[in-house]
Enzyme design. Sequence first.
Site, PDB file in Angstrom:
ATOM      1  N   SER A 195      -3.240  -1.440 -12.558  1.00  0.00           N
ATOM      2  CA  SER A 195      -2.200  -1.019 -11.925  1.00  0.00           C
ATOM      3  C   SER A 195      -1.631  -0.320 -13.025  1.00  0.00           C
ATOM      4  O   SER A 195      -0.945  -0.466 -13.652  1.00  0.00           O
ATOM      5  CB  SER A 195      -1.517  -1.533 -11.429  1.00  0.00           C
ATOM      6  N   TYR A 210      -0.813   5.998  -8.917  1.00  0.00           N
ATOM      7  CA  TYR A 210       0.233   6.307  -6.967  1.00  0.00           C
ATOM      8  C   TYR A 210       0.554   7.984  -7.994  1.00  0.00           C
ATOM      9  O   TYR A 210       0.960   8.032  -9.043  1.00  0.00           O
ATOM     10  CB  TYR A 210       1.076   5.025  -7.659  1.00  0.00           C
ATOM     11  N   THR A 256      -5.376   6.021  -5.760  1.00  0.00           N
ATOM     12  CA  THR A 256      -5.117   5.205  -4.251  1.00  0.00           C
ATOM     13  C   THR A 256      -4.815   5.869  -3.269  1.00  0.00           C
ATOM     14  O   THR A 256      -3.198   6.429  -3.774  1.00  0.00           O
ATOM     15  CB  THR A 256      -3.515   3.736  -4.906  1.00  0.00           C
ATOM     16  N   LYS A 260      -9.314   5.597  -4.739  1.00  0.00           N
ATOM     17  CA  LYS A 260      -9.881   4.300  -3.710  1.00  0.00           C
ATOM     18  C   LYS A 260      -8.854   4.170  -2.850  1.00  0.00           C
ATOM     19  O   LYS A 260      -7.812   4.554  -2.497  1.00  0.00           O
ATOM     20  CB  LYS A 260      -8.937   3.271  -4.969  1.00  0.00           C
ATOM     21  N   HIS A 296      -6.499  -2.137   0.294  1.00  0.00           N
ATOM     22  CA  HIS A 296      -6.175  -2.235  -0.225  1.00  0.00           C
ATOM     23  C   HIS A 296      -5.916  -4.081   0.178  1.00  0.00           C
ATOM     24  O   HIS A 296      -5.194  -4.329   0.406  1.00  0.00           O
ATOM     25  CB  HIS A 296      -4.770  -2.234   0.451  1.00  0.00           C
TER      26      HIS A 296
HETATM   27  C1  LIG Z   1      -0.788  -8.447  -5.331  1.00  0.00           C
HETATM   28  C2  LIG Z   1      -1.625  -7.342  -5.241  1.00  0.00           C
HETATM   29  C3  LIG Z   1      -1.163  -6.091  -6.221  1.00  0.00           C
HETATM   30  C4  LIG Z   1      -1.798  -5.160  -5.642  1.00  0.00           C
HETATM   31  N1  LIG Z   1      -1.545  -3.888  -6.515  1.00  0.00           N
HETATM   32  C5  LIG Z   1      -2.196  -3.234  -6.394  1.00  0.00           C
HETATM   33  C6  LIG Z   1      -1.927  -1.946  -6.981  1.00  0.00           C
HETATM   34  O1  LIG Z   1      -0.525  -1.695  -7.710  1.00  0.00           O
HETATM   35  N2  LIG Z   1      -2.407  -0.962  -6.655  1.00  0.00           N
HETATM   36  C7  LIG Z   1      -3.606  -0.869  -5.581  1.00  0.00           C
HETATM   37  O2  LIG Z   1      -4.485   0.181  -5.747  1.00  0.00           O
HETATM   38  N3  LIG Z   1      -3.924  -1.567  -5.879  1.00  0.00           N
HETATM   39  C8  LIG Z   1      -2.974  -3.283  -5.252  1.00  0.00           C
HETATM   40  N4  LIG Z   1      -4.012  -4.005  -4.624  1.00  0.00           N
HETATM   41  C9  LIG Z   1      -5.375  -4.252  -3.839  1.00  0.00           C
HETATM   42  C10 LIG Z   1      -6.068  -4.487  -4.800  1.00  0.00           C
HETATM   43  O3  LIG Z   1      -6.821  -3.501  -5.324  1.00  0.00           O
HETATM   44  C11 LIG Z   1      -7.619  -4.579  -3.575  1.00  0.00           C
HETATM   45  O4  LIG Z   1      -7.863  -3.083  -3.006  1.00  0.00           O
HETATM   46  C12 LIG Z   1      -7.762  -5.803  -3.080  1.00  0.00           C
HETATM   47  O5  LIG Z   1      -6.704  -6.753  -3.236  1.00  0.00           O
HETATM   48  C13 LIG Z   1      -8.889  -6.512  -2.991  1.00  0.00           C
HETATM   49  O6  LIG Z   1      -8.903  -7.503  -2.487  1.00  0.00           O
HETATM   50  P1  LIG Z   1      -8.648  -8.674  -2.656  1.00  0.00           P
HETATM   51  O7  LIG Z   1      -7.480  -9.124  -3.250  1.00  0.00           O
HETATM   52  O8  LIG Z   1      -9.676  -9.680  -1.237  1.00  0.00           O
HETATM   53  O9  LIG Z   1     -10.318  -8.958  -3.469  1.00  0.00           O
HETATM   54  C14 LIG Z   1      -3.138  -5.083  -4.755  1.00  0.00           C
HETATM   55  C15 LIG Z   1      -3.773  -5.971  -3.959  1.00  0.00           C
HETATM   56  C16 LIG Z   1      -2.739  -7.316  -4.081  1.00  0.00           C
HETATM   57  C17 LIG Z   1      -3.311  -8.657  -3.843  1.00  0.00           C
HETATM   58  C1  LIG Z   2       3.970  -2.159  -6.739  1.00  0.00           C
HETATM   59  C2  LIG Z   2       3.060  -2.577  -4.989  1.00  0.00           C
HETATM   60  C3  LIG Z   2       2.740  -0.513  -4.828  1.00  0.00           C
HETATM   61  C4  LIG Z   2       1.798  -2.905  -5.718  1.00  0.00           C
HETATM   62  C5  LIG Z   2       0.872  -2.907  -4.125  1.00  0.00           C
HETATM   63  O1  LIG Z   2      -0.372  -1.992  -3.954  1.00  0.00           O
HETATM   64  C6  LIG Z   2       0.149  -4.077  -3.370  1.00  0.00           C
HETATM   65  O2  LIG Z   2       1.133  -5.065  -3.479  1.00  0.00           O
HETATM   66  O3  LIG Z   2      -0.272  -3.847  -2.596  1.00  0.00           O
END
Ligand SMILES: Cc1cc2nc3c(=O)[nH]c(=O)nc-3n(C[C@H](O)[C@H](O)[C@H](O)COP(=O)(O)O)c2cc1C
Ligand SMILES: CC(C)CC(=O)C(=O)O
Length: 397
Positions: free
Chosen positions: A110, A135, A161, A245, A269
Amino acid sequence: MNYANDPVCIKDLEHIAKGVMPSGAWGYYDSGANDEQTKYDNMSAFDSYRLHPRMLRDVSTISTETTVLGKKVRTPLGVAPCAMHKLAHSDGEAATSRAASKNGSIMILSTYSTTSMEKVIAQGDGSTQYWMQLYVYQDRKVSEELVRRAEKAGFSALVLTVDAPMLGRRLVDARNKFNPPSHLRLENFMDPEVVNNADGYVSDLARSASETFGATFGANGDQSLSWENGISWLKSITGLPIIVKGIMTAEDTQLAIAHGCAGVIVSNHGGRQLDGALATIDALPQVVEAAGDKIEVYMDGGVRRGSDIFKALALGARAVFVARPVLWGLAYKGDKGAYLALDLLQKELELAMMLSGTRNIAEIDESYVYQPANRWVRYAPGARHAAANQKKLLAKL
Ligand SMILES: Cc1cc2nc3c(=O)[nH]c(=O)nc-3n(C[C@H](O)[C@H](O)[C@H](O)COP(=O)(O)O)c2cc1C
Ligand SMILES: CC(C)CC(=O)C(=O)O
């Protein structure tokens, strides 16, 4: 349910992580947007696809090896980008990186990592693929700087993303008034040479993002982003493959092809953005159909079992990424716990392959799943009328 102290499946890890994490951090990892329909649907939708196993196939040797972006990987299972791994464990993304590398999994890092991209990639064994998630900021210089560093550090693809022009409203975080602990730093925004020095920020965005990440995200992200000023711009500044994404439709898949992307990740997401969006396993077939052999299709969201990975592969995903399970593993036992999460899923995938009579990834196709008929009206997965409808829509683009 009786959860084991010695976790034997991802549900056990979830249970343990909930017990050991501070409630604010747990809430941030766990939460989906609004009523969390999509978060839960991502998981439960897998249950409506059933398997169609074949017998007597000599399954004495099982290989999960495949290729992604033309490079060999041991497994189609990868780590999705997640912000702030240090909320789970003080070793943060460095620990996740060791775990991914040990499992032969691709790791997507990330932008909002609490460990610098240079440190993360240094934990790999040299054969692991690392992709950098981006981003795009109003101040394009910030994004460009991240791209340059990712290129130099050895990341082999960029993951843009596109489903978060603004963060979805996560009610748990709002109730908890969640902000990350002040000692955490978003190290990708800091000068890699002076990353442990509070004065090492390379942008004001970094300083404010470290303080109030939600507000900063909204204020600095470029909400005017489009295929032209986003993807075409990114392509003009880098030769790295670009993966988009957050794609959920055939229409956007066609646009990704038209704009020269190398792949798309079917993702909502983890249900954290648009609540009410389709589960990703339900969106996958229309994206696969639109992609044909022009672009690779990956997916994430709700994968908690090896058989979920199997189903996604059967429906045409080339790789499958997990986020929360790895964070739970990290909270349980740092790199060992993150590896355990990947290894549990990996072994479940191998067992599902064996019990279905498939010896390698190429053999897993849609004949191994029963797809629910007309689960959703607009595009029932696999339904022929969907393809016709899709063509009409695309002709209008
Ligand atoms: C705590 C957390 C932080 C995330 N941060 C990002 C991020 O910084 N960038 C991003 O593209 N997706 C982010 N995501 C989304 C994940 O990449 C992903 O699309 C999604 O969580 C997949 O589902 P799962 O948690 O059920 O495996 C985040 C998800 C979680 C749970
Ligand atoms: C810091 C956030 C932008 C990270 C994210 O994508 C999320 O929390 O789902």
